[in-house]
Design an enzyme around this catalytic site. Structure first.
Site, PDB file in Angstrom:
ATOM      1  N   ASP A   1       0.848  -1.187   0.000  1.00  0.00           N
ATOM      2  CA  ASP A   1       0.000   0.000   0.000  1.00  0.00           C
ATOM      3  C   ASP A   1       0.885   1.238   0.000  1.00  0.00           C
ATOM      4  OD1 ASP A   1      -1.735   2.115   0.376  1.00  0.00           O
ATOM      5  OD2 ASP A   1      -2.977   1.075   1.843  1.00  0.00           O
TER       6      ASP A   1
ATOM      7  N   HIS B   1       0.455   7.986   3.799  1.00  0.00           N
ATOM      8  CA  HIS B   1       1.088   7.306   4.919  1.00  0.00           C
ATOM      9  C   HIS B   1       2.595   7.543   5.004  1.00  0.00           C
ATOM     10  CE1 HIS B   1      -2.793   5.404   5.232  1.00  0.00           C
ATOM     11  NE2 HIS B   1      -2.675   4.901   4.014  1.00  0.00           N
TER      12      HIS B   1
END
Length: 286
Positions: free
Chosen positions: A188, A193
């Site tokens: 991911d 993030h």
């Protein structure tokens, strides 16, 4: 309109081959905090290839289209900005234990589109099977901020009544400062993030931890605390991502035994005065 609900629901399922091996499993386990203490026999079940067992939440990263979420946003009828995407909920059903290495077929489709007014919710359903039969089925509920309001149905709320009484156990799990950087190596790569500028543009003070990383950390805590480390006893795992966690924080994980085969879980951030991170969380097991 970025979302065409009719086109999304009518789109043909997408099928692809996925594969994984022991290194993928080990990297995932390290990404959710396994291996501390490094020589603990209970931790070596997650980190040492000669003793390796697969935590069922690995299914969310087993390969592109395995059931973890944003990969399905490229389907017909869907065109969105990743800065507006939030993972709302996740459901995983296991048909049998996940092997340490394998090749399987993942079939994905949009199972539902809900209009929440200020947001749209896509339910991305993925069924995974290998030569021996079904392995798992996953539903990822993806919130698309600012994409609702076209007059569609709101869909079910999915909210559960609060657990009753004092928890049977409470454990705390510290998140490393580099937790998101390590976890993202499992697939991911959403810059939310990792990139401070991208996170700021999305309205966050700093990069946030992947919801599915918290999902994995929590399941490991349940397995280690309630199931004596027996990963193969898990049959279903669901949660709602009620808030965010930041790398470097500590998760407070409260566990209730509702029945012989059911654990209810609530996860909060210790540093932010028990701010909710995961709610409506249920683990069903043998």
């Amino acid at each position: 309109m970025p979302i065409d609900a009719a086109a999304a629901l009518a789109a043909a399922p997408r099928s692809r081959e996925i594969s994984w091996d022991a290194k993928d499993v080990q990297l995932y386990h390290l990404g959710i905090g396994a291996g501390v203490p490094a020589t603990d026999p209970r931790e070596l079940r997650y980190t040492l290839e000669s003793r390796l067992h697969v935590l069922p939440s690995f299914a969310t990263v087993a390969g592109p289209g395995a059931g973890g979420g944003t990969d399905g946003l490229s389907l017909p009828g869907v065109e969105v900005d990743l800065a507006r995407v939030l993972h709302g909920a996740q459901l995983l059903r296991l048909s049998r234990p996940i092997p340490v290495r394998g090749t399987a077929t993942a079939v994905s489709r949009i199972a539902a589109v809900h209009d929440k007014g200020t947001a749209a919710v896509l339910v991305l359903r993925t069924d995974v099977a290998d030569a021996e039969g079904a392995l798992w089925s996953a539903d990822a509920h993806i919130f698309l901020r600012g994409e609702g309001g076209w007059g569609g149905g709101r869909g079910p709320s999915g909210r559960l009544a609060d657990p009753v009484g004092e928890p049977a156990a409470t454990v705390e799990r510290h998140l490393r400062e580099d937790q998101a950087l390590l976890y993202r190596l499992s697939g991911d790569l959403n810059p939310l993030h990792a990139d401070p500028d991208f996170a700021a543009g999305a309205g966050f003070d700093r990069p946030v931890l992947h919801g599915l990383c918290t999902y994995g950390v929590t399941l490991k805590a349940v397995v280690d605390t309630v199931l004596d480390g027996e990963v193969n006893r898990v049959r279903e795992y669901r949660t709602r991502f009620a808030g965010i966690a930041y790398p470097g924080e500590t998760l407070r994980i409260r566990l209730w035994r509702e029945r012989d085969d059911t654990v209810r879980v609530v996860v909060c951030s210790v540093e932010r005065s028990d701010a909710a991170v995961l709610t409506d969380t249920v683990v069903r097991h043998l």
